[in-house]
Design a protein around this motif. Structure first.
Motif, PDB file in Angstrom:
ATOM      1  N   SER A 126       0.832  -1.208   0.000  1.00  0.00           N
ATOM      2  CA  SER A 126       0.000   0.000   0.000  1.00  0.00           C
ATOM      3  C   SER A 126       0.868   1.260   0.000  1.00  0.00           C
ATOM      4  O   SER A 126       1.788   1.384   0.813  1.00  0.00           O
ATOM      5  CB  SER A 126      -0.896   0.046   1.239  1.00  0.00           C
ATOM      6  N   VAL A 127       0.563   2.190  -0.907  1.00  0.00           N
ATOM      7  CA  VAL A 127       1.252   3.481  -0.925  1.00  0.00           C
ATOM      8  C   VAL A 127       0.626   4.329   0.175  1.00  0.00           C
ATOM      9  O   VAL A 127      -0.591   4.503   0.225  1.00  0.00           O
ATOM     10  CB  VAL A 127       1.115   4.172  -2.302  1.00  0.00           C
ATOM     11  N   VAL A 128       1.468   4.858   1.078  1.00  0.00           N
ATOM     12  CA  VAL A 128       0.961   5.648   2.200  1.00  0.00           C
ATOM     13  C   VAL A 128       1.203   7.141   2.029  1.00  0.00           C
ATOM     14  O   VAL A 128       0.519   7.957   2.632  1.00  0.00           O
ATOM     15  CB  VAL A 128       1.547   5.159   3.544  1.00  0.00           C
ATOM     16  N   CYS A 129       2.202   7.495   1.199  1.00  0.00           N
ATOM     17  CA  CYS A 129       2.509   8.900   0.967  1.00  0.00           C
ATOM     18  C   CYS A 129       3.503   9.019  -0.176  1.00  0.00           C
ATOM     19  O   CYS A 129       3.942   8.025  -0.746  1.00  0.00           O
ATOM     20  CB  CYS A 129       3.085   9.550   2.227  1.00  0.00           C
ATOM     21  N   ILE A 130       3.857  10.263  -0.484  1.00  0.00           N
ATOM     22  CA  ILE A 130       4.892  10.559  -1.477  1.00  0.00           C
ATOM     23  C   ILE A 130       5.925  11.449  -0.805  1.00  0.00           C
ATOM     24  O   ILE A 130       5.572  12.362  -0.056  1.00  0.00           O
ATOM     25  CB  ILE A 130       4.296  11.283  -2.705  1.00  0.00           C
ATOM     26  N   VAL A 131       7.206  11.166  -1.052  1.00  0.00           N
ATOM     27  CA  VAL A 131       8.277  12.062  -0.611  1.00  0.00           C
ATOM     28  C   VAL A 131       8.943  12.583  -1.870  1.00  0.00           C
ATOM     29  O   VAL A 131       9.452  11.811  -2.685  1.00  0.00           O
ATOM     30  CB  VAL A 131       9.294  11.356   0.313  1.00  0.00           C
ATOM     31  N   GLU A 132       8.895  13.903  -2.040  1.00  0.00           N
ATOM     32  CA  GLU A 132       9.471  14.552  -3.223  1.00  0.00           C
ATOM     33  C   GLU A 132      10.890  14.995  -2.894  1.00  0.00           C
ATOM     34  O   GLU A 132      11.130  15.675  -1.902  1.00  0.00           O
ATOM     35  CB  GLU A 132       8.615  15.751  -3.633  1.00  0.00           C
ATOM     36  N   ALA A 133      11.832  14.546  -3.709  1.00  0.00           N
ATOM     37  CA  ALA A 133      13.232  14.921  -3.549  1.00  0.00           C
ATOM     38  C   ALA A 133      13.807  15.246  -4.923  1.00  0.00           C
ATOM     39  O   ALA A 133      13.722  14.422  -5.830  1.00  0.00           O
ATOM     40  CB  ALA A 133      14.022  13.787  -2.901  1.00  0.00           C
ATOM     41  N   MET A 134      14.329  16.436  -5.069  1.00  0.00           N
ATOM     42  CA  MET A 134      14.960  16.876  -6.322  1.00  0.00           C
ATOM     43  C   MET A 134      14.024  16.676  -7.516  1.00  0.00           C
ATOM     44  O   MET A 134      14.401  16.104  -8.534  1.00  0.00           O
ATOM     45  CB  MET A 134      16.284  16.145  -6.537  1.00  0.00           C
ATOM     46  N   LYS A 135      12.778  17.104  -7.382  1.00  0.00           N
ATOM     47  CA  LYS A 135      11.762  17.050  -8.440  1.00  0.00           C
ATOM     48  C   LYS A 135      11.340  15.622  -8.806  1.00  0.00           C
ATOM     49  O   LYS A 135      10.681  15.411  -9.793  1.00  0.00           O
ATOM     50  CB  LYS A 135      12.232  17.790  -9.697  1.00  0.00           C
ATOM     51  N   LEU A 136      11.738  14.641  -8.006  1.00  0.00           N
ATOM     52  CA  LEU A 136      11.305  13.263  -8.203  1.00  0.00           C
ATOM     53  C   LEU A 136      10.316  12.916  -7.104  1.00  0.00           C
ATOM     54  O   LEU A 136      10.566  13.135  -5.923  1.00  0.00           O
ATOM     55  CB  LEU A 136      12.486  12.291  -8.146  1.00  0.00           C
ATOM     56  N   PHE A 137       9.158  12.370  -7.500  1.00  0.00           N
ATOM     57  CA  PHE A 137       8.120  12.001  -6.551  1.00  0.00           C
ATOM     58  C   PHE A 137       8.213  10.505  -6.282  1.00  0.00           C
ATOM     59  O   PHE A 137       8.000   9.687  -7.168  1.00  0.00           O
ATOM     60  CB  PHE A 137       6.739  12.394  -7.093  1.00  0.00           C
ATOM     61  N   ASN A 138       8.562  10.150  -5.053  1.00  0.00           N
ATOM     62  CA  ASN A 138       8.807   8.763  -4.664  1.00  0.00           C
ATOM     63  C   ASN A 138       7.663   8.253  -3.801  1.00  0.00           C
ATOM     64  O   ASN A 138       7.401   8.801  -2.722  1.00  0.00           O
ATOM     65  CB  ASN A 138      10.125   8.665  -3.887  1.00  0.00           C
ATOM     66  N   GLU A 139       6.988   7.202  -4.275  1.00  0.00           N
ATOM     67  CA  GLU A 139       5.903   6.606  -3.503  1.00  0.00           C
ATOM     68  C   GLU A 139       6.491   5.775  -2.371  1.00  0.00           C
ATOM     69  O   GLU A 139       7.377   4.956  -2.588  1.00  0.00           O
ATOM     70  CB  GLU A 139       5.029   5.736  -4.400  1.00  0.00           C
ATOM     71  N   ILE A 140       5.978   5.974  -1.176  1.00  0.00           N
ATOM     72  CA  ILE A 140       6.446   5.240  -0.005  1.00  0.00           C
ATOM     73  C   ILE A 140       5.394   4.194   0.349  1.00  0.00           C
ATOM     74  O   ILE A 140       4.217   4.510   0.487  1.00  0.00           O
ATOM     75  CB  ILE A 140       6.674   6.188   1.200  1.00  0.00           C
ATOM     76  N   GLU A 141       5.845   2.952   0.474  1.00  0.00           N
ATOM     77  CA  GLU A 141       4.938   1.843   0.774  1.00  0.00           C
ATOM     78  C   GLU A 141       4.940   1.531   2.273  1.00  0.00           C
ATOM     79  O   GLU A 141       5.897   1.839   2.983  1.00  0.00           O
ATOM     80  CB  GLU A 141       5.337   0.609  -0.030  1.00  0.00           C
ATOM     81  N   ALA A 142       3.873   0.886   2.727  1.00  0.00           N
ATOM     82  CA  ALA A 142       3.678   0.612   4.154  1.00  0.00           C
ATOM     83  C   ALA A 142       4.699  -0.372   4.724  1.00  0.00           C
ATOM     84  O   ALA A 142       5.045  -0.292   5.891  1.00  0.00           O
ATOM     85  CB  ALA A 142       2.275   0.090   4.404  1.00  0.00           C
ATOM     86  N   GLU A 143       5.169  -1.327   3.944  1.00  0.00           N
ATOM     87  CA  GLU A 143       6.156  -2.333   4.364  1.00  0.00           C
ATOM     88  C   GLU A 143       5.610  -3.347   5.372  1.00  0.00           C
ATOM     89  O   GLU A 143       6.305  -4.262   5.768  1.00  0.00           O
ATOM     90  CB  GLU A 143       7.399  -1.674   4.984  1.00  0.00           C
ATOM     91  N   VAL A 144       4.368  -3.164   5.824  1.00  0.00           N
ATOM     92  CA  VAL A 144       3.781  -4.072   6.810  1.00  0.00           C
ATOM     93  C   VAL A 144       2.261  -4.040   6.658  1.00  0.00           C
ATOM     94  O   VAL A 144       1.694  -3.034   6.260  1.00  0.00           O
ATOM     95  CB  VAL A 144       4.196  -3.675   8.257  1.00  0.00           C
ATOM     96  N   LYS A 145       1.623  -5.166   6.937  1.00  0.00           N
ATOM     97  CA  LYS A 145       0.167  -5.228   6.894  1.00  0.00           C
ATOM     98  C   LYS A 145      -0.362  -4.820   8.265  1.00  0.00           C
ATOM     99  O   LYS A 145       0.115  -5.307   9.290  1.00  0.00           O
ATOM    100  CB  LYS A 145      -0.289  -6.653   6.555  1.00  0.00           C
ATOM    101  N   GLY A 146      -1.322  -3.892   8.276  1.00  0.00           N
ATOM    102  CA  GLY A 146      -1.869  -3.461   9.561  1.00  0.00           C
ATOM    103  C   GLY A 146      -2.779  -2.264   9.424  1.00  0.00           C
ATOM    104  O   GLY A 146      -3.367  -2.018   8.366  1.00  0.00           O
ATOM    105  N   GLU A 147      -2.872  -1.494  10.522  1.00  0.00           N
ATOM    106  CA  GLU A 147      -3.757  -0.338  10.591  1.00  0.00           C
ATOM    107  C   GLU A 147      -2.956   0.904  10.980  1.00  0.00           C
ATOM    108  O   GLU A 147      -2.146   0.859  11.906  1.00  0.00           O
ATOM    109  CB  GLU A 147      -4.843  -0.585  11.639  1.00  0.00           C
ATOM    110  N   ILE A 148      -3.176   2.011  10.262  1.00  0.00           N
ATOM    111  CA  ILE A 148      -2.506   3.278  10.575  1.00  0.00           C
ATOM    112  C   ILE A 148      -3.056   3.779  11.912  1.00  0.00           C
ATOM    113  O   ILE A 148      -4.260   3.981  12.065  1.00  0.00           O
ATOM    114  CB  ILE A 148      -2.742   4.341   9.480  1.00  0.00           C
ATOM    115  N   VAL A 149      -2.163   3.966  12.884  1.00  0.00           N
ATOM    116  CA  VAL A 149      -2.561   4.419  14.217  1.00  0.00           C
ATOM    117  C   VAL A 149      -2.334   5.923  14.367  1.00  0.00           C
ATOM    118  O   VAL A 149      -3.123   6.614  14.989  1.00  0.00           O
ATOM    119  CB  VAL A 149      -1.770   3.648  15.304  1.00  0.00           C
ATOM    120  N   GLU A 150      -1.229   6.411  13.783  1.00  0.00           N
ATOM    121  CA  GLU A 150      -0.903   7.824  13.935  1.00  0.00           C
ATOM    122  C   GLU A 150      -0.107   8.309  12.730  1.00  0.00           C
ATOM    123  O   GLU A 150       0.746   7.595  12.208  1.00  0.00           O
ATOM    124  CB  GLU A 150      -0.093   8.035  15.222  1.00  0.00           C
ATOM    125  N   ILE A 151      -0.394   9.536  12.289  1.00  0.00           N
ATOM    126  CA  ILE A 151       0.368  10.202  11.238  1.00  0.00           C
ATOM    127  C   ILE A 151       1.228  11.238  11.943  1.00  0.00           C
ATOM    128  O   ILE A 151       0.713  12.123  12.620  1.00  0.00           O
ATOM    129  CB  ILE A 151      -0.561  10.844  10.188  1.00  0.00           C
TER     130      ILE A 151
END
Length: 170
Positions: free
Chosen positions: A125-150
């Motif tokens: 699951s993609v949880v967010c994007i981190v933009e670095a040097m005009k490149l948009f990198n999708e960040i994946e959850a790496e674990v199955k579960g439930e988001i508790v806090e942002i």
């Protein structure tokens, strides 16, 4: 042009070294990295964030309450320390930023956030994007579960290794 994985490795090596500033140029592409001075941040759940200029070791002291009970209190903030919160966060998985960049909760301002508190995620699951040097990198959850806090705000600058989300694994 460097591949994103090569840039990540460079960031990791610079972060782990004692180098404070680094410049790299190849085929017209330039990379400049600069470390910021470390800040110590104390976060207490359901309490304001305290940022300290100099590192302070947070110690717990016992205070006697009216009903002859002992309550743990942090000397640095004079706030009660929840022992429940400590054990809860120990069991949570931290999704960290793999690079220095800008955190985005959605793919564009018009679209809904990838996840919110309570969202169920899988490893892919993609949880967010981190933009670095005009490149948009999708960040994946790496674990199955439930988001508790942002832990970060949309548009906030994030550092390499900075926790972004807390996930309760299934």
């Amino acid at each position: 042009m460097l591949k994103i994985q090569e840039i990540r490795e460079m960031i990791k090596l610079i972060d782990q070294s004692s180098i404070h500033e680094f410049s790299f140029e190849q085929d017209g592409a330039k990379i400049k990295m600069k470390k910021q001075s470390p800040e110590v941040e104390t976060i207490i759940k359901q309490a304001p964030t305290v940022t300290l200029e100099q590192p302070v070791q947070s110690q717990q002291v016992a205070q006697q309450t009216d009903s002859n009970q002992v309550q743990a209190v942090s000397e640095a903030t004079n706030q009660p320390v929840s022992t429940e919160a400590k054990t809860d966060t120990e069991n949570l998985h931290k999704i960290t930023s793999p690079m220095v960049g800008t955190f985005y909760a959605a793919s564009s301002p018009e679209t809904e956030d990838f996840v919110s508190v309570g969202s169920k995620v899988t490893k892919e699951s993609v949880v967010c994007i981190v933009e670095a040097m005009k490149l948009f990198n999708e960040i994946e959850a790496e674990v199955k579960g439930e988001i508790v806090e942002i832990l970060v705000q949309n548009g906030q600058l994030v550092e390499y290794g900075q926790p972004l989300f807390l996930v309760k694994p299934e």
